[in-house]
Design an enzyme around this catalytic site. Sequence first.
Site, PDB file in Angstrom:
ATOM      1  N   ASP A  37      27.234 -49.989  61.592  1.00 50.61           N
ATOM      2  CA  ASP A  37      26.374 -51.141  61.883  1.00 50.61           C
ATOM      3  C   ASP A  37      25.873 -51.762  60.582  1.00 50.61           C
ATOM      4  O   ASP A  37      25.719 -52.987  60.481  1.00 50.61           O
ATOM      5  CB  ASP A  37      25.180 -50.680  62.739  1.00 50.61           C
ATOM      6  CG  ASP A  37      24.574 -51.797  63.567  1.00 50.61           C
ATOM      7  OD1 ASP A  37      25.137 -52.898  63.607  1.00 50.61           O
ATOM      8  OD2 ASP A  37      23.505 -51.563  64.176  1.00 50.61           O
TER       9      ASP A  37
ATOM     10  N   HIS B 190      17.568 -48.003  69.350  1.00 56.36           N
ATOM     11  CA  HIS B 190      18.280 -48.587  68.194  1.00 56.36           C
ATOM     12  C   HIS B 190      17.555 -49.874  67.821  1.00 56.36           C
ATOM     13  O   HIS B 190      17.669 -50.884  68.512  1.00 56.36           O
ATOM     14  CB  HIS B 190      19.716 -48.853  68.654  1.00 56.36           C
ATOM     15  CG  HIS B 190      20.618 -49.516  67.678  1.00 56.36           C
ATOM     16  ND1 HIS B 190      21.702 -48.877  67.125  1.00 56.36           N
ATOM     17  CD2 HIS B 190      20.645 -50.777  67.169  1.00 56.36           C
ATOM     18  CE1 HIS B 190      22.348 -49.714  66.325  1.00 56.36           C
ATOM     19  NE2 HIS B 190      21.723 -50.871  66.328  1.00 56.36           N
TER      20      HIS B 190
ATOM     21  N   HIS C 133      16.432 -52.904  65.049  1.00 51.17           N
ATOM     22  CA  HIS C 133      16.604 -53.646  63.794  1.00 51.17           C
ATOM     23  C   HIS C 133      15.207 -54.090  63.351  1.00 51.17           C
ATOM     24  O   HIS C 133      14.335 -54.342  64.176  1.00 51.17           O
ATOM     25  CB  HIS C 133      17.546 -54.836  64.000  1.00 51.17           C
ATOM     26  CG  HIS C 133      18.980 -54.400  64.109  1.00 51.17           C
ATOM     27  ND1 HIS C 133      19.911 -54.641  63.126  1.00 51.17           N
ATOM     28  CD2 HIS C 133      19.629 -53.704  65.066  1.00 51.17           C
ATOM     29  CE1 HIS C 133      21.072 -54.126  63.482  1.00 51.17           C
ATOM     30  NE2 HIS C 133      20.936 -53.549  64.662  1.00 51.17           N
TER      31      HIS C 133
ATOM     32  N   CYS D 285      24.220 -57.788  62.314  1.00 51.62           N
ATOM     33  CA  CYS D 285      25.334 -57.893  63.261  1.00 51.62           C
ATOM     34  C   CYS D 285      25.935 -59.270  63.103  1.00 51.62           C
ATOM     35  O   CYS D 285      25.254 -60.275  63.291  1.00 51.62           O
ATOM     36  CB  CYS D 285      24.860 -57.666  64.698  1.00 51.62           C
ATOM     37  SG  CYS D 285      26.203 -57.877  65.880  1.00 51.62           S
TER      38      CYS D 285
ATOM     39  N   ASN E 169      19.150 -52.536  60.192  1.00 55.94           N
ATOM     40  CA  ASN E 169      18.572 -51.500  61.050  1.00 55.94           C
ATOM     41  C   ASN E 169      17.319 -50.947  60.382  1.00 55.94           C
ATOM     42  O   ASN E 169      17.144 -51.058  59.176  1.00 55.94           O
ATOM     43  CB  ASN E 169      19.542 -50.315  61.188  1.00 55.94           C
ATOM     44  CG  ASN E 169      20.810 -50.664  61.910  1.00 55.94           C
ATOM     45  OD1 ASN E 169      21.800 -51.009  61.286  1.00 55.94           O
ATOM     46  ND2 ASN E 169      20.784 -50.578  63.217  1.00 55.94           N
TER      47      ASN E 169
HETATM   48  N1  COA Z   1      42.492 -52.979  66.853  1.00 52.33           N
HETATM   49  C1  COA Z   1      43.485 -53.646  66.255  1.00 52.33           C
HETATM   50  N2  COA Z   1      44.121 -54.694  66.828  1.00 52.33           N
HETATM   51  C2  COA Z   1      43.723 -55.063  68.050  1.00 52.33           C
HETATM   52  C3  COA Z   1      42.680 -54.417  68.706  1.00 52.33           C
HETATM   53  C4  COA Z   1      42.054 -53.334  68.071  1.00 52.33           C
HETATM   54  N3  COA Z   1      41.044 -52.659  68.641  1.00 52.33           N
HETATM   55  N4  COA Z   1      42.489 -55.017  69.902  1.00 52.33           N
HETATM   56  C5  COA Z   1      43.394 -55.995  69.989  1.00 52.33           C
HETATM   57  N5  COA Z   1      44.145 -56.017  68.877  1.00 52.33           N
HETATM   58  C6  COA Z   1      45.256 -56.937  68.598  1.00 52.33           C
HETATM   59  C7  COA Z   1      46.271 -56.910  69.719  1.00 52.33           C
HETATM   60  O1  COA Z   1      47.215 -55.880  69.476  1.00 52.33           O
HETATM   61  C8  COA Z   1      46.866 -58.287  69.625  1.00 52.33           C
HETATM   62  O2  COA Z   1      47.781 -58.293  68.550  1.00 52.33           O
HETATM   63  P1  COA Z   1      49.086 -59.183  68.613  1.00 52.33           P
HETATM   64  O3  COA Z   1      48.604 -60.589  68.715  1.00 52.33           O
HETATM   65  O4  COA Z   1      49.775 -58.867  67.313  1.00 52.33           O
HETATM   66  O5  COA Z   1      49.815 -58.698  69.827  1.00 52.33           O
HETATM   67  C9  COA Z   1      45.689 -59.158  69.197  1.00 52.33           C
HETATM   68  O6  COA Z   1      44.743 -58.253  68.614  1.00 52.33           O
HETATM   69  C10 COA Z   1      45.001 -59.889  70.333  1.00 52.33           C
HETATM   70  O7  COA Z   1      44.669 -58.962  71.367  1.00 52.33           O
HETATM   71  P2  COA Z   1      43.577 -59.294  72.472  1.00 52.33           P
HETATM   72  O8  COA Z   1      43.556 -58.173  73.453  1.00 52.33           O
HETATM   73  O9  COA Z   1      43.819 -60.691  72.992  1.00 52.33           O
HETATM   74  O10 COA Z   1      42.237 -59.191  71.685  1.00 52.33           O
HETATM   75  P3  COA Z   1      41.236 -60.371  71.262  1.00 52.33           P
HETATM   76  O11 COA Z   1      41.856 -61.178  70.179  1.00 52.33           O
HETATM   77  O12 COA Z   1      40.696 -61.032  72.474  1.00 52.33           O
HETATM   78  O13 COA Z   1      40.066 -59.499  70.594  1.00 52.33           O
HETATM   79  C11 COA Z   1      38.473 -57.708  70.570  1.00 52.33           C
HETATM   80  C12 COA Z   1      39.183 -58.747  71.414  1.00 52.33           C
HETATM   81  C13 COA Z   1      37.405 -57.072  71.412  1.00 52.33           C
HETATM   82  C14 COA Z   1      39.479 -56.653  70.137  1.00 52.33           C
HETATM   83  C15 COA Z   1      37.879 -58.380  69.317  1.00 52.33           C
HETATM   84  O14 COA Z   1      37.103 -59.489  69.688  1.00 52.33           O
HETATM   85  C16 COA Z   1      37.034 -57.426  68.532  1.00 52.33           C
HETATM   86  O15 COA Z   1      37.545 -56.507  67.926  1.00 52.33           O
HETATM   87  N6  COA Z   1      35.727 -57.634  68.506  1.00 52.33           N
HETATM   88  C17 COA Z   1      34.854 -56.734  67.750  1.00 52.33           C
HETATM   89  C18 COA Z   1      33.466 -57.067  67.987  1.00 52.33           C
HETATM   90  C19 COA Z   1      32.593 -56.079  67.234  1.00 52.33           C
HETATM   91  O16 COA Z   1      32.990 -55.306  66.417  1.00 52.33           O
HETATM   92  N7  COA Z   1      31.330 -56.084  67.531  1.00 52.33           N
HETATM   93  C20 COA Z   1      30.449 -55.173  66.840  1.00 52.33           C
HETATM   94  C21 COA Z   1      29.368 -54.744  67.711  1.00 52.33           C
HETATM   95  S1  COA Z   1      27.866 -55.588  67.251  1.00 52.33           S
HETATM   96 ZN    ZN Z   2      22.606 -52.638  65.595  1.00 50.92          ZN
END
Ligand code: COA
Ligand code: ZN
Length: 317
Positions: A21, A213, A215, A246, A255
């Site tokens: 985080d 949790h 911040h 975030c 945090n």
């Molecule tokens: N790790 C690596 N690659 C990933 C993945 C992961 N966890 N999830 C999806 N992908 C890749 C897929 O393989 C696909 O690749 P390709 O185009 O080469 O086939 C591409 O990403 C798109 O996949 P999709 O399922 O459509 O994912 P998306 O683009 O809608 O992304 C998330 C969705 C959730 C994976 C993305 O928004 C994300 O990682 N968000 C993180 C948010 C975060 O960390 N928040 C922190 C909390 S505060």
């Molecule tokens: Zn947090």
Amino acid sequence: MTGLPTTVPEWVHLVEVGPRDGLQNERVRVATATKVHFVEALVAAGLRRIEVSSFVHPRAVPQLADAEAVFAALRPADGVRFSALVPNQRGLERALAAGVRDIAVFTAASDTFVQHNIRMTLAESLRHFAPVVQRALDAGLAVRGYVSAVFGCPYEGSVSPEQGIVVARSLLDMGCGEISIGDTIGVATPGDVARWLGAAHAAGLPFDRLALHFHDTRGTALANVMAGLQHGIRTFDASAGGLGGCPFAPGASGNLATEDLVYALHGLGFATGVDLAGLVAASGVLAGELDHLLPGRYFQAARVQGCLPANGPPSTG
Ligand code: COA
Ligand code: ZN
């Protein structure tokens, strides 16, 4: 008289979230070797639960794109749980391949927050995570569920206690062993925490499976922990040095600093297993690598008093 102490200190459990985080919102890219050094210093300081990285899409959080490399370099340590955030089945596969035994899934109390974070509605996120959690449980993993924006949402504003409680209940029913209740944008006051926990108690949420949790955006995080302690919560998340924020919550700052939390808890007579000097040294591993001072108050005080190697940027007040 046996000479033995008549009371044994009560434990408060800490989940160190700085490497995940904390780092995910830092502009300066931190080298993999430095991250590993940081985590190992946290272990040496006595932390037993450390959220090390995220198996999210590398474009979503470039800072944590080296999750595999960090886990590969970490030496296993007795009694220490290294966890990772997982957004979907692909993330779970990556975590399993990296040998991770503790994962966390995440959603929020507000629909708009979930949509900004993982591009689905809150209801969709619960349907989406159910099979991910099930597969993790089948593989013998421990699963934590995060509920973000419980006390307020950067997009929707106020959030009722019931919204977070319903989501926490769904994650527990899904099989999450622990739920972390997040004030992602740091708006909660101790009164809000007391009201939330009162409503959660009335709704029957198990307090021994809840973590809080906070911040510290508005300086209330430590006071909020005190409200949590008074209501019986014994697990808290924090970031060494107060790292954090975030990228999906505009204006969110770090945090609660783990040092500040440990200092206050020890003063109250709680045991944490954490050595403050070791913790300051762990934060010191990162201090010189970032483009700003670490905000943690205890960390700053230790630095001013010369307890740290002079490896941070100069203090500008
Ligand atoms: N790790 C690596 N690659 C990933 C993945 C992961 N966890 N999830 C999806 N992908 C890749 C897929 O393989 C696909 O690749 P390709 O185009 O080469 O086939 C591409 O990403 C798109 O996949 P999709 O399922 O459509 O994912 P998306 O683009 O809608 O992304 C998330 C969705 C959730 C994976 C993305 O928004 C994300 O990682 N968000 C993180 C948010 C975060 O960390 N928040 C922190 C909390 S505060
Ligand atoms: Zn947090």
